[in-house]
Design a protein around this motif. Sequence first.
Motif, PDB file in Angstrom:
ATOM      1  N   ASP A 108       0.828  -8.803 -13.455  1.00 46.94           N
ATOM      2  CA  ASP A 108       1.286  -7.457 -13.158  1.00 46.94           C
ATOM      3  C   ASP A 108       0.264  -6.725 -12.296  1.00 46.94           C
ATOM      4  O   ASP A 108      -0.929  -6.746 -12.586  1.00 46.94           O
ATOM      5  CB  ASP A 108       1.523  -6.675 -14.447  1.00 46.94           C
ATOM      6  N   LEU A 109       0.758  -6.053 -11.248  1.00 44.17           N
ATOM      7  CA  LEU A 109      -0.073  -5.336 -10.284  1.00 44.17           C
ATOM      8  C   LEU A 109       0.131  -3.827 -10.452  1.00 44.17           C
ATOM      9  O   LEU A 109       1.276  -3.370 -10.515  1.00 44.17           O
ATOM     10  CB  LEU A 109       0.312  -5.765  -8.865  1.00 44.17           C
ATOM     11  N   PHE A 110      -0.967  -3.070 -10.522  1.00 49.45           N
ATOM     12  CA  PHE A 110      -0.917  -1.620 -10.715  1.00 49.45           C
ATOM     13  C   PHE A 110      -1.845  -0.912  -9.732  1.00 49.45           C
ATOM     14  O   PHE A 110      -2.916  -1.428  -9.421  1.00 49.45           O
ATOM     15  CB  PHE A 110      -1.421  -1.234 -12.121  1.00 49.45           C
ATOM     16  N   GLU A 111      -1.453   0.282  -9.293  1.00 49.80           N
ATOM     17  CA  GLU A 111      -2.422   1.188  -8.711  1.00 49.80           C
ATOM     18  C   GLU A 111      -3.309   1.601  -9.880  1.00 49.80           C
ATOM     19  O   GLU A 111      -2.825   1.776 -10.996  1.00 49.80           O
ATOM     20  CB  GLU A 111      -1.730   2.405  -8.109  1.00 49.80           C
ATOM     21  N   ALA A 112      -4.622   1.745  -9.654  1.00 48.03           N
ATOM     22  CA  ALA A 112      -5.510   1.976 -10.793  1.00 48.03           C
ATOM     23  C   ALA A 112      -6.781   2.706 -10.389  1.00 48.03           C
ATOM     24  O   ALA A 112      -7.091   2.844  -9.204  1.00 48.03           O
ATOM     25  CB  ALA A 112      -5.872   0.642 -11.446  1.00 48.03           C
ATOM     26  N   ALA A 113      -7.498   3.141 -11.409  1.00 48.30           N
ATOM     27  CA  ALA A 113      -8.837   3.702 -11.245  1.00 48.30           C
ATOM     28  C   ALA A 113      -9.721   3.102 -12.329  1.00 48.30           C
ATOM     29  O   ALA A 113      -9.276   2.873 -13.450  1.00 48.30           O
ATOM     30  CB  ALA A 113      -8.812   5.225 -11.361  1.00 48.30           C
ATOM     31  N   GLU A 114     -10.954   2.826 -11.966  1.00 52.52           N
ATOM     32  CA  GLU A 114     -11.933   2.344 -12.930  1.00 52.52           C
ATOM     33  C   GLU A 114     -12.918   3.485 -13.189  1.00 52.52           C
ATOM     34  O   GLU A 114     -13.531   4.002 -12.260  1.00 52.52           O
ATOM     35  CB  GLU A 114     -12.664   1.121 -12.388  1.00 52.52           C
ATOM     36  N   ALA A 133      -8.345  -7.634 -13.907  1.00 51.00           N
ATOM     37  CA  ALA A 133      -9.174  -7.733 -12.707  1.00 51.00           C
ATOM     38  C   ALA A 133      -8.980  -6.450 -11.912  1.00 51.00           C
ATOM     39  O   ALA A 133      -7.840  -6.013 -11.723  1.00 51.00           O
ATOM     40  CB  ALA A 133      -8.770  -8.943 -11.877  1.00 51.00           C
ATOM     41  N   PHE A 134     -10.082  -5.829 -11.462  1.00 55.14           N
ATOM     42  CA  PHE A 134     -10.017  -4.597 -10.686  1.00 55.14           C
ATOM     43  C   PHE A 134     -10.439  -4.891  -9.252  1.00 55.14           C
ATOM     44  O   PHE A 134     -11.393  -5.620  -9.015  1.00 55.14           O
ATOM     45  CB  PHE A 134     -10.920  -3.524 -11.297  1.00 55.14           C
ATOM     46  N   PHE A 135      -9.721  -4.300  -8.295  1.00 57.57           N
ATOM     47  CA  PHE A 135      -9.978  -4.489  -6.865  1.00 57.57           C
ATOM     48  C   PHE A 135     -10.079  -3.129  -6.189  1.00 57.57           C
ATOM     49  O   PHE A 135      -9.535  -2.148  -6.684  1.00 57.57           O
ATOM     50  CB  PHE A 135      -8.838  -5.290  -6.221  1.00 57.57           C
ATOM     51  N   ASP A 136     -10.717  -3.087  -5.018  1.00 55.87           N
ATOM     52  CA  ASP A 136     -10.873  -1.811  -4.319  1.00 55.87           C
ATOM     53  C   ASP A 136      -9.620  -1.376  -3.569  1.00 55.87           C
ATOM     54  O   ASP A 136      -9.594  -0.312  -2.972  1.00 55.87           O
ATOM     55  CB  ASP A 136     -12.084  -1.846  -3.385  1.00 55.87           C
ATOM     56  N   GLY A 137      -8.566  -2.184  -3.586  1.00 56.32           N
ATOM     57  CA  GLY A 137      -7.324  -1.812  -2.921  1.00 56.32           C
ATOM     58  C   GLY A 137      -6.175  -2.710  -3.338  1.00 56.32           C
ATOM     59  O   GLY A 137      -6.369  -3.752  -3.977  1.00 56.32           O
ATOM     60  N   LEU A 138      -4.968  -2.294  -2.957  1.00 59.56           N
ATOM     61  CA  LEU A 138      -3.779  -3.068  -3.309  1.00 59.56           C
ATOM     62  C   LEU A 138      -3.685  -4.378  -2.535  1.00 59.56           C
ATOM     63  O   LEU A 138      -3.177  -5.369  -3.055  1.00 59.56           O
ATOM     64  CB  LEU A 138      -2.520  -2.226  -3.091  1.00 59.56           C
ATOM     65  N   ALA A 139      -4.175  -4.407  -1.294  1.00 61.49           N
ATOM     66  CA  ALA A 139      -4.061  -5.623  -0.489  1.00 61.49           C
ATOM     67  C   ALA A 139      -4.817  -6.810  -1.101  1.00 61.49           C
ATOM     68  O   ALA A 139      -4.230  -7.883  -1.292  1.00 61.49           O
ATOM     69  CB  ALA A 139      -4.511  -5.357   0.951  1.00 61.49           C
ATOM     70  N   PRO A 140      -6.116  -6.679  -1.445  1.00 62.23           N
ATOM     71  CA  PRO A 140      -6.791  -7.821  -2.069  1.00 62.23           C
ATOM     72  C   PRO A 140      -6.220  -8.161  -3.445  1.00 62.23           C
ATOM     73  O   PRO A 140      -6.180  -9.328  -3.834  1.00 62.23           O
ATOM     74  CB  PRO A 140      -8.259  -7.403  -2.160  1.00 62.23           C
ATOM     75  N   ALA A 141      -5.757  -7.153  -4.181  1.00 61.35           N
ATOM     76  CA  ALA A 141      -5.143  -7.415  -5.484  1.00 61.35           C
ATOM     77  C   ALA A 141      -3.857  -8.217  -5.314  1.00 61.35           C
ATOM     78  O   ALA A 141      -3.573  -9.129  -6.099  1.00 61.35           O
ATOM     79  CB  ALA A 141      -4.868  -6.104  -6.214  1.00 61.35           C
ATOM     80  N   ALA A 189      -6.888  -1.002  -7.369  1.00 61.05           N
ATOM     81  CA  ALA A 189      -5.744  -1.680  -7.972  1.00 61.05           C
ATOM     82  C   ALA A 189      -6.232  -2.590  -9.090  1.00 61.05           C
ATOM     83  O   ALA A 189      -7.380  -3.034  -9.084  1.00 61.05           O
ATOM     84  CB  ALA A 189      -4.997  -2.495  -6.920  1.00 61.05           C
ATOM     85  N   ALA A 190      -5.342  -2.854 -10.037  1.00 58.48           N
ATOM     86  CA  ALA A 190      -5.676  -3.720 -11.164  1.00 58.48           C
ATOM     87  C   ALA A 190      -4.577  -4.746 -11.359  1.00 58.48           C
ATOM     88  O   ALA A 190      -3.407  -4.483 -11.087  1.00 58.48           O
ATOM     89  CB  ALA A 190      -5.850  -2.897 -12.436  1.00 58.48           C
ATOM     90  N   VAL A 191      -4.993  -5.911 -11.834  1.00 56.31           N
ATOM     91  CA  VAL A 191      -4.057  -6.992 -12.121  1.00 56.31           C
ATOM     92  C   VAL A 191      -4.260  -7.414 -13.573  1.00 56.31           C
ATOM     93  O   VAL A 191      -5.380  -7.698 -13.993  1.00 56.31           O
ATOM     94  CB  VAL A 191      -4.288  -8.199 -11.186  1.00 56.31           C
ATOM     95  N   ASP A 192      -3.162  -7.425 -14.325  1.00 55.45           N
ATOM     96  CA  ASP A 192      -3.170  -7.910 -15.711  1.00 55.45           C
ATOM     97  C   ASP A 192      -2.970  -9.413 -15.653  1.00 55.45           C
ATOM     98  O   ASP A 192      -1.912  -9.888 -15.260  1.00 55.45           O
ATOM     99  CB  ASP A 192      -2.055  -7.241 -16.507  1.00 55.45           C
ATOM    100  N   VAL A 193      -3.988 -10.160 -16.033  1.00 57.38           N
ATOM    101  CA  VAL A 193      -3.906 -11.622 -15.967  1.00 57.38           C
ATOM    102  C   VAL A 193      -3.690 -12.241 -17.344  1.00 57.38           C
ATOM    103  O   VAL A 193      -3.928 -13.425 -17.539  1.00 57.38           O
ATOM    104  CB  VAL A 193      -5.151 -12.229 -15.280  1.00 57.38           C
TER     105      VAL A 193
END
Length: 154
Positions: A108-114, A83-91, A74-78
């Motif tokens: 903004d919170l997104f499902e994402a891939a790095e 910021a990239f996280f390994d899952g939606l819960a920590p994001a 998951a990713a968060v637009d700050v």
Amino acid sequence: MFAQALTTSLIDGSRTVDRHTVDSDHGTSICRSWANHPGARTTDTDHGGYSAVVDHAPLPPARDTAALSVLRGAAVDVGCGWAFFDGLAPAAGFVRAGLLSNLSPSWDLFEAAEVRSWCTEHRCDEAALVLGRQVHDQDEIDGFFTQFATSLAA
């Protein structure tokens, strides 16, 4: 059109796109493929940013090879970066904390891939952030936050 086909070829590992051969030096180059993707946004790479931030559904599958790494999460637009996280819960935990701070009025919170690979041209590791579905629903965000808080208490 070619950039989108190139993106697809990089995801599935093929070396040709619409009967064109992908140059081996740039076959997994983030700057040459993802940064040229339609709608790509660039970020400040000098301060840990991504070479490109791209809206792309569906997200590429997770993979880890010598040439290319794709992490799902998951990713968060700050506002000033991502910021990239390994899952939606920590994001979601990060979003909740951010909304309670003075840093930004909206995150903004997104499902994402790095996507990461070594660029032979620039001689450095490059990364692109590939955005999937945006999580808008406050109840869904609260549910992910509850999962995150529960994992911390365990």
